[in-house]
Design a protein around this motif. Sequence first.
Motif, PDB file in Angstrom:
ATOM      1  N   UNK A  85     -35.054  10.258  54.453  1.00 21.46           N
ATOM      2  CA  UNK A  85     -34.710   9.084  55.216  1.00 21.46           C
ATOM      3  C   UNK A  85     -34.164   8.201  54.348  1.00 21.46           C
ATOM      4  N   UNK A  86     -34.426   8.162  53.217  1.00 24.85           N
ATOM      5  CA  UNK A  86     -33.876   7.077  52.151  1.00 24.85           C
ATOM      6  C   UNK A  86     -32.302   6.986  52.162  1.00 24.85           C
ATOM      7  N   UNK A  87     -31.880   5.929  52.006  1.00 27.11           N
ATOM      8  CA  UNK A  87     -30.307   5.989  51.949  1.00 27.11           C
ATOM      9  C   UNK A  87     -29.858   6.030  50.519  1.00 27.11           C
ATOM     10  N   UNK A  88     -28.453   6.380  50.306  1.00 30.28           N
ATOM     11  CA  UNK A  88     -27.791   6.557  49.045  1.00 30.28           C
ATOM     12  C   UNK A  88     -27.660   5.086  48.397  1.00 30.28           C
ATOM     13  N   UNK A  89     -27.791   5.088  47.169  1.00 33.42           N
ATOM     14  CA  UNK A  89     -27.383   3.828  46.511  1.00 33.42           C
ATOM     15  C   UNK A  89     -26.073   3.680  45.646  1.00 33.42           C
ATOM     16  N   UNK A  90     -25.513   5.104  45.590  1.00 36.47           N
ATOM     17  CA  UNK A  90     -24.373   5.118  44.985  1.00 36.47           C
ATOM     18  C   UNK A  90     -24.023   4.195  43.897  1.00 36.47           C
ATOM     19  N   UNK A  91     -24.571   3.864  42.894  1.00 38.21           N
ATOM     20  CA  UNK A  91     -24.452   2.743  41.818  1.00 38.21           C
ATOM     21  C   UNK A  91     -23.384   3.650  40.887  1.00 38.21           C
ATOM     22  N   UNK A  92     -22.882   2.622  40.014  1.00 33.07           N
ATOM     23  CA  UNK A  92     -22.065   3.196  38.993  1.00 33.07           C
ATOM     24  C   UNK A  92     -22.498   4.331  38.013  1.00 33.07           C
ATOM     25  N   UNK A  93     -23.970   4.341  37.901  1.00 32.83           N
ATOM     26  CA  UNK A  93     -24.243   5.318  36.943  1.00 32.83           C
ATOM     27  C   UNK A  93     -24.880   6.555  37.693  1.00 32.83           C
ATOM     28  N   UNK A  94     -24.471   6.698  39.133  1.00 28.79           N
ATOM     29  CA  UNK A  94     -25.027   7.844  39.802  1.00 28.79           C
ATOM     30  C   UNK A  94     -23.694   8.579  39.941  1.00 28.79           C
ATOM     31  N   UNK A  95     -23.056   9.044  38.782  1.00 29.76           N
ATOM     32  CA  UNK A  95     -21.768   9.856  38.545  1.00 29.76           C
ATOM     33  C   UNK A  95     -21.957  11.240  39.083  1.00 29.76           C
ATOM     34  N   UNK A  96     -20.772  11.551  39.590  1.00 24.80           N
ATOM     35  CA  UNK A  96     -20.985  13.168  40.068  1.00 24.80           C
ATOM     36  C   UNK A  96     -20.472  13.837  38.902  1.00 24.80           C
ATOM     37  N   UNK A  97     -20.411  15.267  38.860  1.00 24.98           N
ATOM     38  CA  UNK A  97     -20.131  15.975  37.872  1.00 24.98           C
ATOM     39  C   UNK A  97     -18.686  15.985  37.361  1.00 24.98           C
ATOM     40  N   UNK A  98     -17.775  15.534  38.477  1.00 25.95           N
ATOM     41  CA  UNK A  98     -16.380  15.574  38.150  1.00 25.95           C
ATOM     42  C   UNK A  98     -15.904  14.300  37.792  1.00 25.95           C
ATOM     43  N   UNK A  99     -16.633  13.047  37.562  1.00 25.58           N
ATOM     44  CA  UNK A  99     -16.205  11.789  37.444  1.00 25.58           C
ATOM     45  C   UNK A  99     -16.804  11.735  35.704  1.00 25.58           C
ATOM     46  N   UNK A 100     -15.783  10.776  34.936  1.00 26.66           N
ATOM     47  CA  UNK A 100     -15.972  10.485  33.756  1.00 26.66           C
ATOM     48  C   UNK A 100     -16.328   9.204  33.523  1.00 26.66           C
ATOM     49  N   UNK A 101     -17.264   8.611  32.640  1.00 26.71           N
ATOM     50  CA  UNK A 101     -17.598   7.474  32.383  1.00 26.71           C
ATOM     51  C   UNK A 101     -17.990   7.466  30.811  1.00 26.71           C
ATOM     52  N   UNK A 102     -17.786   6.548  29.909  1.00 29.83           N
ATOM     53  CA  UNK A 102     -18.055   6.353  28.701  1.00 29.83           C
ATOM     54  C   UNK A 102     -19.603   6.577  28.432  1.00 29.83           C
ATOM     55  N   UNK A 103     -20.273   5.962  29.710  1.00 27.58           N
ATOM     56  CA  UNK A 103     -21.784   6.141  29.485  1.00 27.58           C
ATOM     57  C   UNK A 103     -22.216   7.242  30.318  1.00 27.58           C
ATOM     58  N   UNK A 104     -23.451   7.599  30.298  1.00 28.53           N
ATOM     59  CA  UNK A 104     -24.185   8.436  31.193  1.00 28.53           C
ATOM     60  C   UNK A 104     -25.510   8.730  30.846  1.00 28.53           C
ATOM     61  N   UNK A 105     -26.344   8.652  31.939  1.00 27.91           N
ATOM     62  CA  UNK A 105     -27.933   8.835  31.808  1.00 27.91           C
ATOM     63  C   UNK A 105     -28.062  10.327  32.017  1.00 27.91           C
ATOM     64  N   UNK A 106     -29.128  10.518  31.355  1.00 22.68           N
ATOM     65  CA  UNK A 106     -29.429  12.253  31.169  1.00 22.68           C
ATOM     66  C   UNK A 106     -30.821  12.209  30.965  1.00 22.68           C
ATOM     67  N   UNK A 107     -31.560  13.440  30.697  1.00 21.19           N
ATOM     68  CA  UNK A 107     -32.731  13.583  30.448  1.00 21.19           C
ATOM     69  C   UNK A 107     -32.956  14.767  29.273  1.00 21.19           C
ATOM     70  N   UNK A 108     -33.878  14.462  28.445  1.00 21.62           N
ATOM     71  CA  UNK A 108     -33.921  15.103  27.243  1.00 21.62           C
ATOM     72  C   UNK A 108     -34.471  16.542  27.414  1.00 21.62           C
ATOM     73  N   UNK A 109     -33.834  17.703  27.139  1.00 22.92           N
ATOM     74  CA  UNK A 109     -34.313  18.904  27.404  1.00 22.92           C
ATOM     75  C   UNK A 109     -34.952  19.698  25.901  1.00 22.92           C
ATOM     76  N   UNK A 110     -34.792  18.961  24.874  1.00 21.45           N
ATOM     77  CA  UNK A 110     -35.273  19.173  23.613  1.00 21.45           C
ATOM     78  C   UNK A 110     -35.086  17.780  22.715  1.00 21.45           C
TER      79      UNK A 110
END
Length: 377
Positions: free
Chosen positions: A165-190
């Motif tokens: 039920x929660x809305x989408x915020x669609x902020x600049x760091x909510x990037x799609x896989x086909x969008x490019x930005x010099x910065x990006x958030x991620x999660x460490x897998x190692x």
Amino acid sequence: MKGPNAKKRKTSHDQNNGRNDNQDDIFTSKPTAVFTPKGGRSHTLSIAIPGSIVANCHSVEQKSFLAGSIARALAVFCVDEVIIFDDDEKSNNTKKNNNDSNDANDSPITKTKHQISRDDSQPGGFTAYSDPSHYLAHLLSYLETPPYLRKHLFPMHPNLRTAGLLPSLDMPHHLRANEWCDYRDGVAISETVVDTGLPQKVNVTNEQYSDNARVTVRFSSQDEPDNADAVGSFAPRTEAGYYWGYSVRRCGPLSSVFEECPFDGGYDLSFGTSERGAPLTEVLKQDEGDGGGGDPGYKHLLIIFGGVAGLETAVRNDHQLREMGIRPTEAEKLFDYWVNILPGQGSRTIRTEEAVWLGLTGLRGLVEGTHRLRGSS
């Protein structure tokens, strides 16, 4: 079909300007209001709200809608920090007694974005009734997180049972896989490999992280999307001017909003909101300069909203303020400005989630630099 190594589409801020090339009609089937950075930004915007507003909603759906409405306001107005404080004495006493314990109900975003742990968001059960502040912090944190990271950072939890039920915020760091930005958030897998939502994993050589830590990375080139440097979560804002989401800070009574400020020097400009305050038109004036975009006149701006009974109740239930001799009728002494965001309101009350939208709208000119405080040069 494009291969996995095909270049990602760089987010453009002027793609057709929302206009169909074959017609004169405006093309409105997709949003075109893409955030455009204007250079590094050091000043910040923070708001503080009481968690008790969740308890004023009766159904789970209403509680979810309230959190979603506030999150939308934070995103739309580019708020950098939201603080959730306790304005009732019972919560303050509980918080004080458990201050040194490792409470499983602590929100994951009471830490910095780089310190989120999966275990931090796993309290024993549904907290909307037992701990409204935690519930609100949990949902706001969930909504701020890029969708492709949520499965890593937010395990299944009773608080998220209405996430659909929660809305989408669609902020600049909510990037799609086909969008490019010099910065990006991620999660460490190692220790040195980060999943940023791109087809290929990213190697980080300048830092080491524990598994499932949230990481912000900066790419040196679009031609090398598998290598990046780890940077602070504030770097996209301070270096390039991107709005990069908000942090969520949960604290105790009203006084701790100021005492636990994460910024050096604290908040240098604060507004308290009340129907007994001065109209914003008496506080702000239009800037006669270049029309905005310059020095806003502050470093860290804070706007505090009260709950159902106003900020006076938060002052009454704050033991530290009582020891300082500050009475509820003197609540305005805590702030640089005590303002009424909507004089002549037609309803007897303005709900806090409504006040957030109204207050951020009223102070938008100050944030953008088109308005100044009266009496300032």
